[in-house]
Design an enzyme around this catalytic site. Structure first.
Site, PDB file in Angstrom:
ATOM      1  N   HIS A   1      -7.539   4.611   7.115  1.00 63.03           N
ATOM      2  CA  HIS A   1      -8.945   4.142   6.724  1.00 63.03           C
ATOM      3  C   HIS A   1      -8.812   2.683   6.693  1.00 63.03           C
ATOM      4  O   HIS A   1      -7.724   2.131   7.077  1.00 63.03           O
ATOM      5  CB  HIS A   1      -9.233   4.612   5.051  1.00 63.03           C
ATOM      6  CG  HIS A   1      -8.138   4.003   4.050  1.00 63.03           C
ATOM      7  ND1 HIS A   1      -6.830   4.581   4.064  1.00 63.03           N
ATOM      8  CD2 HIS A   1      -8.050   3.004   3.256  1.00 63.03           C
ATOM      9  CE1 HIS A   1      -6.412   4.134   2.935  1.00 63.03           C
ATOM     10  NE2 HIS A   1      -6.967   3.098   2.769  1.00 63.03           N
TER      11      HIS A   1
ATOM     12  N   GLU B   1      -6.375  -2.984   7.710  1.00 62.16           N
ATOM     13  CA  GLU B   1      -6.420  -3.925   6.652  1.00 62.16           C
ATOM     14  C   GLU B   1      -5.667  -5.045   6.839  1.00 62.16           C
ATOM     15  O   GLU B   1      -5.860  -6.222   6.295  1.00 62.16           O
ATOM     16  CB  GLU B   1      -5.927  -3.054   5.518  1.00 62.16           C
ATOM     17  CG  GLU B   1      -6.986  -1.989   5.128  1.00 62.16           C
ATOM     18  CD  GLU B   1      -6.649  -1.079   4.160  1.00 62.16           C
ATOM     19  OE1 GLU B   1      -5.271  -1.058   3.658  1.00 62.16           O
ATOM     20  OE2 GLU B   1      -7.433  -0.033   3.569  1.00 62.16           O
TER      21      GLU B   1
ATOM     22  N   GLU C   1       0.021   4.616   1.906  1.00 60.80           N
ATOM     23  CA  GLU C   1      -0.104   5.510   3.011  1.00 60.80           C
ATOM     24  C   GLU C   1       0.931   5.224   4.190  1.00 60.80           C
ATOM     25  O   GLU C   1       1.049   6.198   4.633  1.00 60.80           O
ATOM     26  CB  GLU C   1      -1.477   5.430   3.390  1.00 60.80           C
ATOM     27  CG  GLU C   1      -2.562   5.788   2.607  1.00 60.80           C
ATOM     28  CD  GLU C   1      -3.203   4.576   1.624  1.00 60.80           C
ATOM     29  OE1 GLU C   1      -2.513   3.581   1.461  1.00 60.80           O
ATOM     30  OE2 GLU C   1      -4.003   4.776   0.905  1.00 60.80           O
TER      31      GLU C   1
ATOM     32  N   HIS D   1      -2.866  -0.631  -3.950  1.00 59.33           N
ATOM     33  CA  HIS D   1      -3.181   0.857  -3.711  1.00 59.33           C
ATOM     34  C   HIS D   1      -3.826   1.728  -4.776  1.00 59.33           C
ATOM     35  O   HIS D   1      -3.484   1.703  -5.992  1.00 59.33           O
ATOM     36  CB  HIS D   1      -1.950   1.690  -3.446  1.00 59.33           C
ATOM     37  CG  HIS D   1      -2.287   3.270  -2.886  1.00 59.33           C
ATOM     38  ND1 HIS D   1      -2.768   3.625  -1.800  1.00 59.33           N
ATOM     39  CD2 HIS D   1      -1.764   4.228  -3.807  1.00 59.33           C
ATOM     40  CE1 HIS D   1      -2.855   4.880  -1.958  1.00 59.33           C
ATOM     41  NE2 HIS D   1      -2.425   5.502  -3.068  1.00 59.33           N
TER      42      HIS D   1
ATOM     43  N   HIS E   1      -1.217   0.812   6.664  1.00 60.55           N
ATOM     44  CA  HIS E   1      -1.573   2.185   7.516  1.00 60.55           C
ATOM     45  C   HIS E   1      -2.688   1.902   8.477  1.00 60.55           C
ATOM     46  O   HIS E   1      -2.988   0.465   8.666  1.00 60.55           O
ATOM     47  CB  HIS E   1      -1.904   3.259   6.592  1.00 60.55           C
ATOM     48  CG  HIS E   1      -3.310   2.744   5.728  1.00 60.55           C
ATOM     49  ND1 HIS E   1      -4.487   2.589   6.291  1.00 60.55           N
ATOM     50  CD2 HIS E   1      -2.926   2.065   4.438  1.00 60.55           C
ATOM     51  CE1 HIS E   1      -5.172   2.007   5.280  1.00 60.55           C
ATOM     52  NE2 HIS E   1      -4.300   1.720   4.269  1.00 60.55           N
TER      53      HIS E   1
ATOM     54  N   ASP F   1       0.992  -1.158   0.042  1.00 59.78           N
ATOM     55  CA  ASP F   1       0.100  -0.017  -0.077  1.00 59.78           C
ATOM     56  C   ASP F   1       0.914   1.114   0.039  1.00 59.78           C
ATOM     57  O   ASP F   1       2.112   1.051   0.139  1.00 59.78           O
ATOM     58  CB  ASP F   1      -0.702   0.116   1.189  1.00 59.78           C
ATOM     59  CG  ASP F   1      -2.409   0.566   0.853  1.00 59.78           C
ATOM     60  OD1 ASP F   1      -2.373   1.324   0.205  1.00 59.78           O
ATOM     61  OD2 ASP F   1      -3.253   0.304   1.776  1.00 59.78           O
TER      62      ASP F   1
END
Ligand code: ZN
Length: 275
Positions: free
Chosen positions: A116, A135, A10, A60, A104, A8
């Site tokens: 998120h 996640e 972030e 992502h 993240h 990802d």
């Protein structure tokens, strides 16, 4: 020795805002370079420890963030946004270890850069067996289903905190410390890369002794939504039960089937838009 990498953006050191990791503005190119360098650092470490094959899954945004020619380890690159296996596309039981790079914090947790949980306009909280997860915790269901241990997780401090209950033996590489949702103290990339490389090496060396994610089966995913419309939509999927006005659960003994239903709910609920 096969290594699976889901990445990802972030949670990459130096990335603190959406303009560095979405759209096509000038800041994105640097964000993508920083991301590539962290992935390559982890691959370099894994190569030192004898890893021979790499699959890198882009998880992502539009999921096409890297120039595949620049990936180390002659890695296979899984790109493109429409993937049934989503953040875990391509993970099969013949891998030896998993790396999560650039992860993240969850939307509901402590301040974490661009926090998120899958979809910021949809989910307000995700739980696995009543443990609040990021996640990584949801993706761990796929690791469990394919029986591949998670050896390395990188991101900010919140990422590590949230992964810890389910993935105690994963090496956590903290490359930044979030101050707010849009600010962080970032390690210099040289330091971040050194730590990722060392962790990649150690994770491959330890792969055989790392336990699978600590998720008891049958397991339950609890999804809390921004709106009741989204909960209603999710409940149309077989196996997704409405728990209350804005939340639903999915319960089952097959972690891969659970994840599949969750991905279905992700895709579907976006249609109802956010608040
Ligand atoms: Zn992302």
């Amino acid at each position: 020795m096969k290594v699976y990498i889901s990445f990802d953006m972030e949670g990459i050191s130096g990335i603190v805002d959406w303009d560095q990791c979405t759209g096509s503005g000038p800041a994105v190119a640097m964000g993508q370079e920083l991301t590539l360098a962290e992935i390559n650092a982890a691959i370099d470490g894994a190569l030192k420890a004898g890893a021979t094959e790499f699959v890198v899954n882009d998880a992502h945004y539009r999921m096409q963030n890297l120039d595949p020619r620049l990936l180390h380890g002659d890695a296979t690159y899984i790109s493109g946004a429409h993937k049934p296996g989503y953040m875990m596309e391509g993970l099969t039981s013949d891998f030896d270890v998993i790396f999560f790079i650039g992860y993240h914090g969850s939307i509901s947790g402590v301040p974490s850069v661009m926090s998120h949980s899958y979809s910021p306009s949809v989910f307000t909280e995700l739980r696995v067996n009543d443990i609040e997860v990021g996640e990584s915790g949801v993706n761990a269901l796929v690791a469990l289903g394919q029986r591949v241990p998670i050896g390395l997780i990188s991101g900010d401090r919140a990422t590590a905190l949230q992964a810890e209950p389910l993935m105690k033996q994963a090496i956590m590489v903290q490359v930044k410390d979030s101050i707010t949702r849009y600010a962080a103290s970032n390690l210099h990339p040289h330091i971040a890369h050194k730590r990722l490389s060392e962790a990649g090496e150690r994770a491959v060396e330890a792969a055989k002794s790392i336990e699978l994610p600590a998720i008891e089966l049958p397991a339950t995913i609890t999804m809390s939504f921004q709106t009741s419309d989204q909960a209603e939509l999710a409940s149309w999927i077989t196996g997704v039960e409405r728990a209350d006005l804005r939340s639903c659960t999915i319960t089952g003994s097959d972690p891969l089937a659970l994840y599949r239903s969750f991905v279905g709910a992700c895709y579907l609920t976006r249609q109802a838009q956010g608040r």
